[in-house]
Design a protein around this motif. Structure first.
Motif, mmCIF file in Angstrom:
data_model
loop_
_atom_site.group_PDB
_atom_site.id
_atom_site.type_symbol
_atom_site.label_atom_id
_atom_site.label_comp_id
_atom_site.label_asym_id
_atom_site.label_seq_id
_atom_site.Cartn_x
_atom_site.Cartn_y
_atom_site.Cartn_z
ATOM 1 N N PRO A 175 0.821 -1.216 0.000
ATOM 2 C CA PRO A 175 0.000 0.000 0.000
ATOM 3 C C PRO A 175 0.852 1.262 0.000
ATOM 4 N N ARG A 176 0.385 2.282 -0.694
ATOM 5 C CA ARG A 176 1.066 3.582 -0.662
ATOM 6 C C ARG A 176 0.513 4.386 0.516
ATOM 7 N N THR A 177 0.888 3.949 1.706
ATOM 8 C CA THR A 177 0.412 4.603 2.921
ATOM 9 C C THR A 177 1.548 4.931 3.879
ATOM 10 N N GLY A 178 2.787 4.832 3.397
ATOM 11 C CA GLY A 178 3.919 5.017 4.291
ATOM 12 C C GLY A 178 4.221 6.451 4.647
ATOM 13 N N ASP A 179 3.794 7.388 3.811
ATOM 14 C CA ASP A 179 4.175 8.786 4.038
ATOM 15 C C ASP A 179 2.979 9.728 3.978
ATOM 16 N N ILE A 180 1.828 9.254 4.404
ATOM 17 C CA ILE A 180 0.629 10.097 4.336
ATOM 18 C C ILE A 180 0.094 10.454 5.726
ATOM 19 N N GLY A 181 0.947 10.332 6.750
ATOM 20 C CA GLY A 181 0.601 10.825 8.079
ATOM 21 C C GLY A 181 -0.355 9.981 8.878
ATOM 22 N N LEU A 182 -0.430 8.690 8.596
ATOM 23 C CA LEU A 182 -1.360 7.846 9.352
ATOM 24 C C LEU A 182 -1.083 7.854 10.845
ATOM 25 N N GLU A 183 0.193 8.031 11.213
ATOM 26 C CA GLU A 183 0.554 8.029 12.630
ATOM 27 C C GLU A 183 -0.099 9.184 13.388
ATOM 28 N N HIS A 184 -0.489 10.240 12.677
ATOM 29 C CA HIS A 184 -1.108 11.397 13.331
ATOM 30 C C HIS A 184 -2.583 11.178 13.643
ATOM 31 N N VAL A 185 -3.145 10.086 13.156
ATOM 32 C CA VAL A 185 -4.557 9.784 13.452
ATOM 33 C C VAL A 185 -4.686 8.388 14.059
ATOM 34 N N GLY A 186 -3.600 7.913 14.670
ATOM 35 C CA GLY A 186 -3.646 6.655 15.403
ATOM 36 C C GLY A 186 -3.573 5.397 14.572
ATOM 37 N N LEU A 187 -3.102 5.504 13.335
ATOM 38 C CA LEU A 187 -2.994 4.333 12.467
ATOM 39 C C LEU A 187 -1.534 4.021 12.168
ATOM 40 N N THR A 188 -1.280 2.812 11.666
ATOM 41 C CA THR A 188 0.080 2.357 11.408
ATOM 42 C C THR A 188 0.526 2.731 10.001
ATOM 43 N N PRO A 189 1.613 3.495 9.875
ATOM 44 C CA PRO A 189 2.098 3.850 8.536
ATOM 45 C C PRO A 189 2.490 2.614 7.736
ATOM 46 N N ALA A 190 2.388 2.723 6.418
ATOM 47 C CA ALA A 190 2.788 1.673 5.475
ATOM 48 C C ALA A 190 1.958 0.408 5.605
ATOM 49 N N ASP A 191 0.769 0.532 6.183
ATOM 50 C CA ASP A 191 -0.092 -0.646 6.357
ATOM 51 C C ASP A 191 -1.338 -0.502 5.487
#
Length: 474
Positions: free
Chosen positions: A271-287
């Motif tokens: 998934p292209r989710t590693g650099d979209i700030g998921l950690e700022h909303v309680g989610l795991t980056p790159a997942d």
């Protein structure tokens, strides 16, 4: 820092993001879509469209060569330069002006840059000049960033600078030899395309070709590829890679080697989710992002994940289907309207569950929808399997002098409806929608008798399936 507010923020302007935004705007929402590359995304420029352009010309030549009267007109070799020109035309030579105009006409605002969450309903967009704009969503944010090719952890692989699917579909020069790691859809399609160009292709496949399809599909594609001169090595892995002055060298798990000018890695997606700030909303980056059937991210009441990022069905048409549901439900929830989130409601993606159609554009094509025999049996379903040789229907002889194909239907015996279908043969992708309608609509077998196939077409296989089912049930 510049700031702006919208009802909906969409991160990713590929086909999926475009569809979410369009439906939301139609529902009365002010919407902005963020894109750091080309508006239109992978499907338009590096995946679906260019790959089919690379495949079509050689397939047309082979089809003509299998038809008396036409084969005599085929007097030259494939014009590879012409194929690449057509590919460039289909991709608009990697310019997105037309897609940007479509956004404007649809009333969707475009923010160029990299989008990343910085908090609940807040997205920072960093432009190419480094300037940052913070956007706030009144109602929702939709993540539609897609997926990227996975590079397996093989010693030396990154150092040889291998191709991914993006490189294979956008190549300006065709290599003399190509090694492909993988045996799935991308691997088989690109092996077909490059073999058609005259490239010496060798495949290293861990198990079998098209492992998620019925076994006969992979067998037919392998036979065809080998007939084109492709070397298919199954049951092997790549354990090491290095590059010499002129070639890449892959060392295999069985002690063998593959030497080729270029290497294509086609072993899966991330998934292209590693650099979209998921950690700022309680989610795991790159997942991958887990969602419900309305595409709402688990544990959230404002964040949606649509398309490849939710890992439900990594197909453009399925992502667009999800997007239509998501855009509509975001608008409905924002307006306080009723949400149709029951099975087959307009706000859910029910068809993600066991009803997904897919075409692999090899030669022969592989078209499938629903479950395979193995999947049905593993689920404990009481089924009947109907197999038919497509060469036996009258439409096959009209289509080609050397038609080869096979079709399988999976019938749920308890409900007497189709739950799976697979077609292998020339141009069978155009037959798939009829099976999809039958399966999604749960059309009873008794009613299918009255859906009369035109003669002489390959679709007459539907009648042959029903006749076999009737005999077997007697």
């Amino acid at each position: 820092m510049a700031q702006a507010e919208y009802d909906l923020i969409v991160i990713g302007a590929g086909a999926v993001g475009e569809n979410v935004a369009e439906r939301a705007v139609a529902g009365g929402m002010s919407t902005v879509i963020i894109e750091s590359e080309l508006v239109g995304g992978d499907c338009s420029y590096w995946a679906c469209m260019p790959s089919k352009a690379l495949l079509r010309s050689a397939a047309a030549v082979r089809a003509a060569q299998n038809l008396d009267g036409a084969k005599q007109a085929v007097t030259g070799d494939l014009d590879v330069a012409g194929v690449l020109r057509r590919r460039n035309w289909i991709t608009s030579d990697w310019h997105d002006d037309g897609q940007v105009r479509w956004l404007e006409d649809a009333g969707i605002e475009l923010a160029r840059g990299h989008g990343a969450l910085v908090g609940a309903k807040r997205v920072a967009v960093t432009g190419q000049d480094g300037a940052v704009t913070e956007l706030t969503a009144r109602h929702a944010v939709a993540i539609c960033t897609g997926s990227a090719a996975m590079l397996p952890d093989i010693p030396g692989l990154r150092e040889i600078d291998p191709w991914t699917s993006r490189d294979a579909t956008s190549a300006r020069v065709v290599p003399r030899s190509l090694a492909i790691i993988g045996g799935g859809v991308v691997a088989c399609e690109m092996a077909t395309a490059y073999a058609g160009f005259g490239t010496k292709v060798t495949m290293a496949v861990h198990s079998r070709l098209l492992g998620h399809n019925e076994p006969f599909a992979g067998d037919a594609v392998r036979e065809s590829l080998e007939g084109m001169g492709v070397t298919v090595r199954t049951g092997v892995g790549v354990i090491r890679a290095h590059r010499t002055d002129r070639n890449a060298v892959l060392t295999l798990s069985d002690g063998g080697r593959i030497v080729a000018e270029q290497v294509l890695v086609a072993t899966g997606r991330v998934p292209r989710t590693g650099d979209i700030g998921l950690e700022h909303v309680g989610l795991t980056p790159a997942d991958w992002l887990s969602v419900d059937d309305t595409m709402l991210v688990a544990g959230s009441d404002w964040l949606y994940a649509v398309g490849d990022v939710n890992h439900r069905a990594l197909l453009t048409h399925q992502g667009k289907y999800q997007a239509r549901a998501a855009g509509d439900v975001i608008a409905a929830r924002a307006a306080g309207n009723a949400v149709a989130d029951g099975p087959w409601g307009r706000h859910v993606a029910t068809a993600d569950h066991g009803y997904v159609p897919q075409v692999t554009f090899t030669d022969p094509e592989v078209a499938s929808v629903g479950v395979t025999e193995a999947e049905a049996r593993a689920a404990g379903r009481r089924i009947r399997v109907l197999d038919y040789d497509l060469a036996w229907v009258a439409g096959a002889s009209a289509h080609s002098d050397r038609y080869r194909g096979q079709a399988r239907a999976i019938v749920d015996e308890d409900r007497r409806v189709l739950i799976g279908a697979t077609f292998v043969g020339p141009d069978v992708g155009e037959m798939l929608q009829s099976a999809t309608i039958a399966i999604v609509g749960e059309v009873p077998i008794d009613r299918l008798w009255h859906a009369v196939p035109a003669y002489p077409t390959v679709s007459e296989v539907w009648l042959r399936w029903l006749e076999a089912y009737g005999r077997d049930s007697a």
